[in-house]
Design a protein around this motif. Structure first.
Motif, PDB file in Angstrom:
ATOM      1  N   ASP A  23       0.922  -1.325   0.006  1.00  0.00           N
ATOM      2  CA  ASP A  23      -0.070   0.009  -0.062  1.00  0.00           C
ATOM      3  C   ASP A  23       0.965   1.210   0.117  1.00  0.00           C
ATOM      4  OD1 ASP A  23      -2.564   1.395   0.041  1.00  0.00           O
ATOM      5  OD2 ASP A  23      -2.255   1.636   2.167  1.00  0.00           O
ATOM      6  N   ALA A  24       1.881   1.305  -0.738  1.00  0.00           N
ATOM      7  CA  ALA A  24       3.039   2.226  -0.853  1.00  0.00           C
ATOM      8  C   ALA A  24       2.656   3.575  -1.745  1.00  0.00           C
ATOM      9  CB  ALA A  24       4.309   1.897  -1.141  1.00  0.00           C
ATOM     10  N   VAL A  25       2.823   4.405  -1.221  1.00  0.00           N
ATOM     11  CA  VAL A  25       2.649   5.825  -2.273  1.00  0.00           C
ATOM     12  C   VAL A  25       3.471   5.749  -3.377  1.00  0.00           C
ATOM     13  CG1 VAL A  25       3.993   7.252  -1.009  1.00  0.00           C
ATOM     14  CG2 VAL A  25       2.090   8.173  -2.455  1.00  0.00           C
ATOM     15  N   PRO A  26       3.041   5.868  -4.721  1.00  0.00           N
ATOM     16  CA  PRO A  26       4.246   5.832  -5.661  1.00  0.00           C
ATOM     17  C   PRO A  26       4.982   7.085  -5.681  1.00  0.00           C
ATOM     18  CG  PRO A  26       1.872   5.191  -6.579  1.00  0.00           C
ATOM     19  CD  PRO A  26       1.846   5.878  -5.221  1.00  0.00           C
ATOM     20  N   TRP A  27       6.136   6.877  -5.952  1.00  0.00           N
ATOM     21  CA  TRP A  27       7.183   7.939  -6.287  1.00  0.00           C
ATOM     22  C   TRP A  27       7.917   7.629  -7.542  1.00  0.00           C
ATOM     23  CZ3 TRP A  27      12.040   7.076  -5.495  1.00  0.00           C
ATOM     24  CH2 TRP A  27      12.372   5.953  -4.209  1.00  0.00           C
ATOM     25  N   PHE A  28       8.482   8.705  -8.047  1.00  0.00           N
ATOM     26  CA  PHE A  28       9.375   8.610  -9.158  1.00  0.00           C
ATOM     27  C   PHE A  28      10.320   9.852  -9.290  1.00  0.00           C
ATOM     28  CE2 PHE A  28       4.831   7.614 -10.074  1.00  0.00           C
ATOM     29  CZ  PHE A  28       5.141   6.028 -10.662  1.00  0.00           C
ATOM     30  N   TRP A  29      11.419   9.712 -10.147  1.00  0.00           N
ATOM     31  CA  TRP A  29      12.194  10.570 -10.356  1.00  0.00           C
ATOM     32  C   TRP A  29      12.893  10.799 -11.614  1.00  0.00           C
ATOM     33  CZ3 TRP A  29      14.271   6.374  -8.169  1.00  0.00           C
ATOM     34  CH2 TRP A  29      15.568   6.032  -8.853  1.00  0.00           C
ATOM     35  N   SER A  30      13.431  11.906 -12.142  1.00  0.00           N
ATOM     36  CA  SER A  30      14.124  12.025 -13.548  1.00  0.00           C
ATOM     37  C   SER A  30      14.987  13.281 -13.460  1.00  0.00           C
ATOM     38  CB  SER A  30      13.001  12.120 -14.565  1.00  0.00           C
ATOM     39  OG  SER A  30      13.748  12.343 -15.595  1.00  0.00           O
ATOM     40  N   ASN A  31      16.245  13.042 -13.737  1.00  0.00           N
ATOM     41  CA  ASN A  31      17.247  14.034 -13.835  1.00  0.00           C
ATOM     42  C   ASN A  31      17.462  14.210 -15.396  1.00  0.00           C
ATOM     43  OD1 ASN A  31      17.733  13.996 -11.039  1.00  0.00           O
ATOM     44  ND2 ASN A  31      19.165  12.332 -11.238  1.00  0.00           N
ATOM     45  N   LYS A  89      16.146  18.515 -11.405  1.00  0.00           N
ATOM     46  CA  LYS A  89      15.634  17.143 -11.094  1.00  0.00           C
ATOM     47  C   LYS A  89      14.185  17.179 -10.636  1.00  0.00           C
ATOM     48  CE  LYS A  89      16.701  14.343  -6.670  1.00  0.00           C
ATOM     49  NZ  LYS A  89      17.249  13.027  -7.302  1.00  0.00           N
ATOM     50  N   LEU A  90      13.302  16.402 -11.416  1.00  0.00           N
ATOM     51  CA  LEU A  90      12.129  16.022 -11.163  1.00  0.00           C
ATOM     52  C   LEU A  90      11.858  15.134 -10.247  1.00  0.00           C
ATOM     53  CD1 LEU A  90       9.034  16.498 -12.012  1.00  0.00           C
ATOM     54  CD2 LEU A  90       9.562  15.093 -13.772  1.00  0.00           C
ATOM     55  N   GLN A  91      10.863  15.384  -9.240  1.00  0.00           N
ATOM     56  CA  GLN A  91      10.572  14.199  -8.094  1.00  0.00           C
ATOM     57  C   GLN A  91       9.196  14.314  -8.020  1.00  0.00           C
ATOM     58  OE1 GLN A  91      13.071  16.418  -5.182  1.00  0.00           O
ATOM     59  NE2 GLN A  91      13.712  14.246  -4.449  1.00  0.00           N
ATOM     60  N   THR A  92       8.427  13.123  -8.513  1.00  0.00           N
ATOM     61  CA  THR A  92       6.990  12.993  -8.343  1.00  0.00           C
ATOM     62  C   THR A  92       6.398  12.082  -7.235  1.00  0.00           C
ATOM     63  OG1 THR A  92       7.046  13.482 -11.026  1.00  0.00           O
ATOM     64  CG2 THR A  92       5.141  12.067  -9.863  1.00  0.00           C
ATOM     65  N   VAL A  93       5.560  12.707  -6.743  1.00  0.00           N
ATOM     66  CA  VAL A  93       4.682  11.829  -5.515  1.00  0.00           C
ATOM     67  C   VAL A  93       3.229  11.548  -5.922  1.00  0.00           C
ATOM     68  CG1 VAL A  93       4.481  13.621  -3.944  1.00  0.00           C
ATOM     69  CG2 VAL A  93       4.538  11.302  -3.320  1.00  0.00           C
ATOM     70  N   LEU A 152       2.050  15.281  -6.682  1.00  0.00           N
ATOM     71  CA  LEU A 152       2.922  16.434  -6.969  1.00  0.00           C
ATOM     72  C   LEU A 152       3.907  16.290  -7.842  1.00  0.00           C
ATOM     73  CD1 LEU A 152       2.300  16.657  -3.578  1.00  0.00           C
ATOM     74  CD2 LEU A 152       3.693  18.882  -3.815  1.00  0.00           C
ATOM     75  N   ASP A 153       4.391  17.276  -8.796  1.00  0.00           N
ATOM     76  CA  ASP A 153       5.466  17.138  -9.621  1.00  0.00           C
ATOM     77  C   ASP A 153       6.132  18.252  -9.151  1.00  0.00           C
ATOM     78  OD1 ASP A 153       4.835  14.828 -11.519  1.00  0.00           O
ATOM     79  OD2 ASP A 153       3.528  16.408 -12.610  1.00  0.00           O
ATOM     80  N   CYS A 154       7.715  18.075  -8.448  1.00  0.00           N
ATOM     81  CA  CYS A 154       8.144  18.896  -7.903  1.00  0.00           C
ATOM     82  C   CYS A 154       9.575  18.914  -8.896  1.00  0.00           C
ATOM     83  CB  CYS A 154       8.689  18.703  -6.421  1.00  0.00           C
ATOM     84  SG  CYS A 154       7.203  18.491  -5.693  1.00  0.00           S
ATOM     85  N   VAL A 155      10.083  20.251  -9.506  1.00  0.00           N
ATOM     86  CA  VAL A 155      11.261  20.369 -10.127  1.00  0.00           C
ATOM     87  C   VAL A 155      12.255  21.496  -9.377  1.00  0.00           C
ATOM     88  CG1 VAL A 155      12.124  21.423 -12.260  1.00  0.00           C
ATOM     89  CG2 VAL A 155       9.803  20.266 -12.153  1.00  0.00           C
ATOM     90  N   ASN A 156      13.381  20.796  -9.212  1.00  0.00           N
ATOM     91  CA  ASN A 156      14.345  21.515  -8.156  1.00  0.00           C
ATOM     92  C   ASN A 156      13.530  21.997  -6.970  1.00  0.00           C
ATOM     93  OD1 ASN A 156      16.143  20.742  -9.944  1.00  0.00           O
ATOM     94  ND2 ASN A 156      16.397  22.939 -10.827  1.00  0.00           N
TER      95      ASN A 156
END
Length: 411
Positions: free
Chosen positions: A321-329, A334-338, A371-375
């Motif tokens: 039951d984990a919240v999905p998260w991803f990243w991309s450089n 630095k993009l971090q998505t949750v 959320l999509d978080c850029v830097n």
């Protein structure tokens, strides 16, 4: 190779390797076989389209553990093996060499293979996927004689590869068949930001671009990409990043329930007795996708499902039951998505994209779902707790980057 293991893990990527590690961390003392179709020990895949392709990290630095680790923990590493058949009644797998291996419990962690185009010229030797070390080694070996690169696909893999190759001085064109990049994973604001960023870096970004065929020469090499509008784009190298095909064939043939991947329950069990599936190939009901049955292609999903399967095997109660998260450089971004933004009915831009540090907050029925978080790492860390809890927060305060998300009042 007629062996038998208490736990046989098929697939030696993130999911499979982490399952073996988790079992030993939980003091499981039975025999473990970890089988992979590559000749290498388990390694990280995300760096393939980033640091490894750029030459910033040698292979030794992207291995999940030193090669000696597996033997020290009595985990048999079976490399260069491919399963062609699973017999859940006899509890055996048959390899492509016709050897059989028995098991008490089977963990299927095969991931997927790159989805490639099927059109005239698609078998050319300089058309590459980006999924394995071998894929990227071929790309790297050809770089000295490469000037023009066409990247087919505007997802994470395509954009990351384009960013690296641009920094290496190549002339890069991205072809996206839809009307924006990152369509499957992000809202339009983020898509337009990354399109503009790549163009600013000198990349040509073509949207609504349909590939009709590849022009080839007598040596079996592609020399250009023919589009549906009749144009031909010159290319020394073509990289295809349009997703993966889950490697599920033997399980499906054995009768496993499957659709877009092998179906699993919240303990990662398949419909076959004694068989689990984890990682990119496993489809599960996810509450962050509003209960939809989905596959998640991420390190987070691979690691978390591996732990769930390991705990279930040893008899510990645990559900995924984990919240999905991803990243991309990409470049210096630095993009971090949750969370998962699919299905959002509202979004808030927090900060100014022109400052190259901002977040996009997605809402559904008034609640923050992603959320999509850029830097903007603080937004990511604080926003994760909001997504996990499914909170409804004051929109005006959410839009103000001077107010920490953890201090935003309820709506």
């Amino acid at each position: 190779m007629n062996k038998s293991y208490d736990i046989l893990i098929v697939g030696a990527g993130h999911a499979g390797a982490q399952a073996a590690i988790a079992l030993r961390q939980q003091k499981f003392e039975g025999t473990i076989g970890l089988m992979g179709n590559e000749k290498y020990p388990p390694y990280e895949r995300p760096p393939l389209s980033k640091e490894y392709l750029a030459g910033d990290k040698p292979f030794e630095r992207i291995m999940l553990r030193p090669e000696s680790f597996w033997g020290e923990r009595n985990i048999d590493l079976l490399t260069g093996c491919r399963v062609s058949k699973v017999d859940p009644m006899e509890k055996t797998v048959t390899l492509s060499t016709d050897d059989e291996i028995g098991y008490h419990k089977l963990i299927w962690a095969t991931g997927g293979s790159p989805r490639m185009l099927d059109c005239p010229g698609s078998q050319a030797r300089n058309i590459h996927g980006v999924r394995s070390r071998a894929d990227v080694d071929k790309i790297m070996a050809a770089l000295p004689s490469t000037d023009k690169v066409v990247v087919v696909g505007g997802g994470y893999i395509g954009l990351e590869a384009a960013a690296v190759l641009t920094k290496l001085g190549k002339s890069v064109t991205i072809l996206e068949s839809l009307d924006r990049v990152l369509t499957r994973v992000a809202g339009e604001t983020l898509s337009r930001f990354y399109e503009e960023e790549h163009r600013r870096q000198g990349v040509t970004v073509e949207l609504n671009a349909m590939v009709e065929s590849f022009e080839t020469n007598d040596d079996g090499m592609a020399t250009g990409v023919r589009l549906a509008d009749g144009r031909v784009l010159d290319a020394d190298m073509i990289i295809v990043g349009i997703g993966i095909i889950p490697e599920t064939g033997p399980l499906v043939a054995a009768g496993a329930a499957a659709g877009n991947g092998v179906d699993v329950d919240q303990t990662c069990r398949t419909s076959l007795n004694g068989v689990y599936a984890i990682g990119d190939c496993a489809a599960h009901a996810n509450r962050f996708a509003h209960g939809a049955h989905i596959r998640l292609e991420s390190v987070q999903n691979a690691n978390d499902q591996a732990k769930v399967a390991a705990l279930d095997i040893i008899g510990e109660k645990c559900e995924y039951d984990a919240v999905p998260w991803f990243w991309s450089n990409q470049y210096d971004l630095k993009l971090q998505t949750v969370g998962l933004s699919t299905g959002h009915d509202e979004y808030i831009v927090r900060g100014d994209p022109a400052n190259r540090s901002f977040s996009i907050i997605y809402l559904k029925d008034g609640k923050v779902i992603a959320l999509d978080c850029v830097n903007a790492t603080k937004d990511y860390v604080q926003g994760r707790k909001v997504v996990e809890a499914g909170l409804a927060l004051d929109r005006t305060q959410l839009a103000d980057p001077d107010i920490p998300i953890k201090e935003v009042e309820s709506a």
